[in-house]
Write an enzyme that holds these catalytic residues in place. Structure first.
Site, PDB file in Angstrom:
ATOM      1  N   GLY A  73       0.807  -1.222   0.000  1.00 15.16           N
ATOM      2  CA  GLY A  73       0.000   0.000   0.000  1.00 15.16           C
ATOM      3  C   GLY A  73       0.838   1.270   0.000  1.00 15.16           C
ATOM      4  N   VAL A  74       0.372   2.249   0.745  1.00 17.18           N
ATOM      5  CA  VAL A  74       1.041   3.555   0.770  1.00 17.18           C
ATOM      6  C   VAL A  74       2.423   3.433   1.439  1.00 17.18           C
ATOM      7  CG1 VAL A  74      -0.069   4.404   2.895  1.00 17.18           C
ATOM      8  CG2 VAL A  74       0.650   6.012   1.140  1.00 17.18           C
ATOM      9  N   ASP A  75       2.535   2.535   2.396  1.00 16.14           N
ATOM     10  CA  ASP A  75       3.815   2.282   3.077  1.00 16.14           C
ATOM     11  C   ASP A  75       4.871   1.831   2.052  1.00 16.14           C
ATOM     12  OD1 ASP A  75       5.596   1.911   5.168  1.00 16.14           O
ATOM     13  OD2 ASP A  75       4.664   0.082   5.929  1.00 16.14           O
ATOM     14  N   THR A 104      -7.743   2.260   5.744  1.00 11.98           N
ATOM     15  CA  THR A 104      -8.862   1.926   4.840  1.00 11.98           C
ATOM     16  C   THR A 104      -8.467   1.024   3.669  1.00 11.98           C
ATOM     17  OG1 THR A 104      -8.622   3.833   3.360  1.00 11.98           O
ATOM     18  CG2 THR A 104      -9.947   4.157   5.351  1.00 11.98           C
ATOM     19  N   GLY A 105      -7.201   0.602   3.643  1.00 11.80           N
ATOM     20  CA  GLY A 105      -6.761  -0.315   2.592  1.00 11.80           C
ATOM     21  C   GLY A 105      -6.677  -1.723   3.154  1.00 11.80           C
TER      22      GLY A 105
END
Ligand code: AR6
Length: 170
Positions: free
Chosen positions: A30-32, A120-121
């Protein structure tokens, strides 16, 4: 001032970018994954030092590192809750993740900060409820202090963007 953007958080210039990390602080998807990939190895290096000092980051807490090659000075890594059934303190933990990120930002004289839609992912938090908590926590915090001037919610997926828009227009 609160702003809403649809896009990739790694591309937007701010003083601090918030990362939706996990307790290990060693990266993930994800964003990480995007933040570590685009920011380069300096971020992980700082994360390892924090791990050595305090053993990672608990859910709802936040830590700060360099932003490496990203167009920011800092990355603030926070850990949102994994959604179970809504009865395991998830809402309060999500509020704490936003609150502690803002607190750490203000302590470091951050004027502008961007948030992804934490939890939210992969962590499965319902998007509508998460947006309400995020916006309420930010609104409350910024009225009570004079350091942070600009908060940007960066929505990567259309669904989150569509959920944030009407709440922010209220
Ligand atoms: N810019 C902005 N938002 C993004 C980006 C991006 N480049 N990429 C994804 N998102 P997630 P979580 C959105 O899964 O639910 C990691 O493995 C995405 O659309 O990144 O808090 C960590 O290491 C979603 O709305 O984070 C943890 O193990 C939002 O970012 C775990 O995932 C959050 O989705 C954390 O799960």
């Amino acid at each position: 001032m609160i702003e809403l953007i649809k896009g990739d958080i790694t591309k937007i210039a701010v003083d601090a970018i918030v990362n939706a990390a996990n307790s290990s602080l060693l990266g993930g998807g994800g964003v990480d994954g995007a933040i570590h990939r685009d920011g380069g190895p300096a971020i992980l290096e700082d994360c390892r030092k924090i791990r050595a000092r305090q053993g990672g980051c608990k859910t709802g807490e936040a830590v700060i590192t360099t932003a490496g090659n990203l167009p920011a000075q800092y990355v603030i890594h926070t850990v949102g809750p994994v959604w179970q059934n809504g009865q395991q303190g998830e809402k309060e933990l999500l509020r704490q993740a936003y609150y502690n990120s803002l607190k750490l930002a203000a302590k470091n004289n951050v004027l502008s900060i961007s948030f992804p839609n934490i939890s939210t992912g992969i962590y499965g938090f319902p998007k509508g409820q998460a947006a309400s908590i995020a916006i309420q926590t930010v609104r409350e915090f910024i009225t009570k202090q004079a350091i942070i001037q600009r908060v940007i919610f960066v929505c990567f997926d259309e669904e989150n963007h569509a959920v944030y828009q009407p709440i922010l227009e209220e």
